[in-house]
Write an enzyme that holds these catalytic residues in place. Structure first.
Site, PDB file in Angstrom:
ATOM      1  N   GLN A  41      59.670  -8.184 -35.285  1.00  0.00           N
ATOM      2  CA  GLN A  41      58.237  -8.165 -35.542  1.00  0.00           C
ATOM      3  C   GLN A  41      57.667  -9.542 -35.891  1.00  0.00           C
ATOM      4  O   GLN A  41      56.464  -9.747 -35.816  1.00  0.00           O
ATOM      5  CB  GLN A  41      57.927  -7.162 -36.652  1.00  0.00           C
ATOM      6  N   HIS A  61      58.894  -5.820 -21.894  1.00  0.00           N
ATOM      7  CA  HIS A  61      58.739  -6.553 -20.627  1.00  0.00           C
ATOM      8  C   HIS A  61      58.616  -5.597 -19.440  1.00  0.00           C
ATOM      9  O   HIS A  61      57.831  -5.816 -18.528  1.00  0.00           O
ATOM     10  CB  HIS A  61      59.930  -7.497 -20.397  1.00  0.00           C
ATOM     11  N   ASP A  74      57.603 -11.586 -27.962  1.00  0.00           N
ATOM     12  CA  ASP A  74      58.224 -12.824 -27.454  1.00  0.00           C
ATOM     13  C   ASP A  74      58.014 -14.000 -28.412  1.00  0.00           C
ATOM     14  O   ASP A  74      58.911 -14.804 -28.625  1.00  0.00           O
ATOM     15  CB  ASP A  74      57.636 -13.215 -26.089  1.00  0.00           C
ATOM     16  N   HIS A 144      67.146  -3.442 -37.834  1.00  0.00           N
ATOM     17  CA  HIS A 144      65.757  -2.976 -37.859  1.00  0.00           C
ATOM     18  C   HIS A 144      65.295  -2.839 -36.406  1.00  0.00           C
ATOM     19  O   HIS A 144      64.402  -3.529 -35.941  1.00  0.00           O
ATOM     20  CB  HIS A 144      64.884  -3.953 -38.654  1.00  0.00           C
ATOM     21  N   ASN A 188      67.348   0.444 -41.137  1.00  0.00           N
ATOM     22  CA  ASN A 188      65.982   0.732 -41.513  1.00  0.00           C
ATOM     23  C   ASN A 188      65.492   1.970 -40.780  1.00  0.00           C
ATOM     24  O   ASN A 188      65.498   2.020 -39.544  1.00  0.00           O
ATOM     25  CB  ASN A 188      65.046  -0.428 -41.143  1.00  0.00           C
ATOM     26  N   TYR A 332      54.707   5.720 -47.089  1.00  0.00           N
ATOM     27  CA  TYR A 332      53.356   5.277 -46.747  1.00  0.00           C
ATOM     28  C   TYR A 332      52.291   6.340 -46.960  1.00  0.00           C
ATOM     29  O   TYR A 332      51.189   6.044 -47.349  1.00  0.00           O
ATOM     30  CB  TYR A 332      53.298   4.860 -45.268  1.00  0.00           C
ATOM     31  N   GLU A 399      59.685  -0.264 -48.570  1.00  0.00           N
ATOM     32  CA  GLU A 399      58.423  -0.456 -47.848  1.00  0.00           C
ATOM     33  C   GLU A 399      57.346   0.439 -48.426  1.00  0.00           C
ATOM     34  O   GLU A 399      57.589   1.626 -48.711  1.00  0.00           O
ATOM     35  CB  GLU A 399      58.552  -0.098 -46.354  1.00  0.00           C
TER      36      GLU A 399
HETATM   37  C1  NOJ Z   1      58.046   1.245 -40.764  1.00  0.00           C
HETATM   38  C2  NOJ Z   1      58.912   0.153 -40.193  1.00  0.00           C
HETATM   39  O1  NOJ Z   1      60.070  -0.044 -40.927  1.00  0.00           O
HETATM   40  C3  NOJ Z   1      58.166  -1.131 -39.934  1.00  0.00           C
HETATM   41  O2  NOJ Z   1      58.872  -1.810 -38.943  1.00  0.00           O
HETATM   42  C4  NOJ Z   1      56.730  -0.842 -39.557  1.00  0.00           C
HETATM   43  O3  NOJ Z   1      56.060  -1.976 -39.138  1.00  0.00           O
HETATM   44  C5  NOJ Z   1      56.038  -0.242 -40.769  1.00  0.00           C
HETATM   45  N1  NOJ Z   1      56.759   0.925 -41.230  1.00  0.00           N
HETATM   46  C6  NOJ Z   1      54.576   0.110 -40.550  1.00  0.00           C
HETATM   47  O4  NOJ Z   1      54.462   1.083 -39.572  1.00  0.00           O
END
Ligand code: NOJ
Length: 495
Positions: A41, A61, A74, A144, A188, A332, A399
């Site tokens: 990311q 791609h 990229d 991840h 993850n 979240y 997270e």
């Molecule tokens: C979950 C993931 O671990 C992460 O890669 C993602 O960007 C975030 N939550 C937000 O969606």
């Protein structure tokens, strides 16, 4: 220095300070605040310095149209070249730790440990040295989602042999970085990458729900347990580190008070979270009983000669049970669950197996992601459920965060943080949940998988159009920095 070490003294501080509503909301001095990112990311540099191709390189791609804005990783935030600026931002924030992931194909270009890419090792050493120079503890995720494409060509996580290859990769990481890194996360969000990648249309896009997602989950659990045991045997004595796993847990609230919706919500929790948490963190080990029962039964009704959910041998159950020093929890949002009364469809599907229908209340505050509604009370409930179900494991929130549109005045992010951190504070101080650290996702805007750059989670805004991927602090960065430095929620900060 380690995050977990502090947990040994955790009993000494939990409950010491209970904030009344009108008091300042403060966490213990030993509680740690961090920020998170992941290799694909942010790093960019997808094909330089010996890096191999990952499934996300191949997928974006080959199918640019499957990514909302047709972008790819990229270049992303170019952290391969800008890691010093990233660490500078962490210094500005005053965070105690940085959670980031190492890219398997950057270290082992063809996925296998016969060929180690020295430039990959150098890159992560440079980053680790920079963190060390600023007293920031590394929390490293081994996987991840960026699987080497060569291994996907063998079936990826659906092929049992991958567990051995993952152990080989982990050994390279422990040998190369184990003197600096002492807190590791094997995976993850296995739920996400198995369900969406093998059951759905995220990379590698197998779209075989109710089948390949279970094969993936099975091998991920085996791989996790094997790496944990290998670390204990080969490295724990000398490196004295800790190995855990990050699991995602959205809270599942019954849509009504009816008994059947209460039951459906519990089944859904076991399917989403228990799928991975139960084999590792429960006393009994193995898959949750309700998952075993439902999938065995439905598989039979669909005329499969055996259950679509694979079976662990008794040795595997023992090997996986207890294979974590701590739980990494990604949280979240919250969903409402109703019992799904539909007839069993002939084709396999994870959702049918689960038997619940998910929704969210239209009046819950929105974010910039369709799935993410702002529901702080669900966080406290999720933490209490974990406490009750798995005997209050040592937990790091690996997270939590919210996406908004681009822009620096993100007072809605400040509101989100304030609400979720109050919920966390209650879970720790009132309910005695064993949480020792909190990680905001994300340090900066990054490539949000199938949503491209359209959903921004960063405390720092990234200008992806600028040559040097300029990073600029948002309002929320100031808020989080106050919190990380004082361990108290700022009283008023644009809230
Ligand atoms: C979950 C993931 O671990 C992460 O890669 C993602 O960007 C975030 N939550 C937000 O969606």
């Amino acid at each position: 220095m380690t995050i977990i070490l502090y947990t040994l003294c955790f009993a000494a501080f939990v409950g010491v300070r209970v904030a009344a509503d009108n008091e300042r909301i403060c966490f213990s001095n030993k509680f740690k605040f961090g920020v998170a990112t992941a290799a694909y990311q942010i790093e960019g540099a997808w094909n330089v310095s010996g890096k191999g191709e990952s499934i996300w390189d191949r997928y974006t791609h080959n199918y640019p149209e499957r990514v909302f804005d047709h972008h790819n990783g990229d270049t992303a935030a170019d952290s391969y070249h800008l890691y010093k600026r990233d660490v500078e931002m962490m210094v500005e924030l005053g965070v105690q730790f940085y959670r980031f992931s190492m890219s398997w194909p950057r270290i082992l270009p063809n996925g296998l440990s016969n060929e180690i890419n020295e430039d990959g090792i150098i890159y992560y050493n440079l980053l680790l040295n920079e963190l060390k120079a600023h007293n920031i503890i590394p929390l490293v995720t081994m996987y991840h989602w960026d699987l080497p494409q060569t291994l996907q060509d063998l079936g990826g996580w659906t092929n049992p042999i991958i567990a051995d290859y993952f152990v080989d990769y982990a050994r390279v990481l422990f040998e190369s970085f184990g003197d600096t890194v002492d807190t590791w996360l094997t995976f993850n969000e296995p739920y996400s990458f198995c369900y969406e990648g093998y059951g759905g249309d995220a990379a590698p896009g197998a779209n075989a729900s109710g089948f390949e997602d279970y094969l993936c989950g099975h091998n991920v659990l085996r791989a996790h347990g094997m790496v944990y045991r290998m670390y204990q045997q080969e490295f724990a004595d000398t490196q004295k580190g800790h190995v855990g796993i990050s699991l995602d847990f959205a809270w599942q609230e019954p849509a009504t008070t009816s008994e059947e919706d209460q039951h459906a919500a519990e089944v859904v929790r076991q399917f989403f979270f228990g799928w991975f948490a139960h084999p590792i963190f429960s006393q009994a080990g193995d898959y949750p009983a309700v998952m075993r029962k439902r999938i065995d039964y439905i598989s039979k009704r669909q005329h499969f000669p055996r259950s679509r959910l694979p079976t662990f041998s008794p040795e595997e159950v023992r090997m996986i049970r207890g294979s974590a020093d701590f739980l990494g929890l990604n949280h979240y949002t919250t969903y409402l669950v109703k019992r799904n009364r539909n007839k069993i469809a002939p084709q396999p599907s994870f959702m049918t197996d689960m038997g619940g229908t998910l929704s969210q209340k239209p009046d819950w505050p929105k974010s910039n992601s369709t799935w993410l509604k702002v529901v702080p009370w669900g966080f406290r409930k999720a933490l209490n459920w974990v406490k009750a179900e798995y005997n209050n494991p040592i937990t790091i929130i690996t997270e939590n965060g919210v996406s908004l549109e681009a822009g620096l005045q993100d007072s809605r992010r400040v509101n989100y943080l304030d609400g979720y951190l109050r919920a966390l504070h209650n879970a720790i101080f009132k309910d005695k949940c064993n949480v020792v650290g909190y990680t905001y996702w994300s340090l900066m805007d990054n490539f949000e998988w199938l949503r491209g750059f359209s959903e921004r989670f960063g405390l720092y805004e990234v200008n992806f159009c600028s040559a040097n991927k300029t990073r600029t602090a948002r309002l929320s960065a100031g808020f989080y920095s106050k919190l990380a430095k004082t361990k108290c929620l700022p009283v008023s900060w644009g809230v």
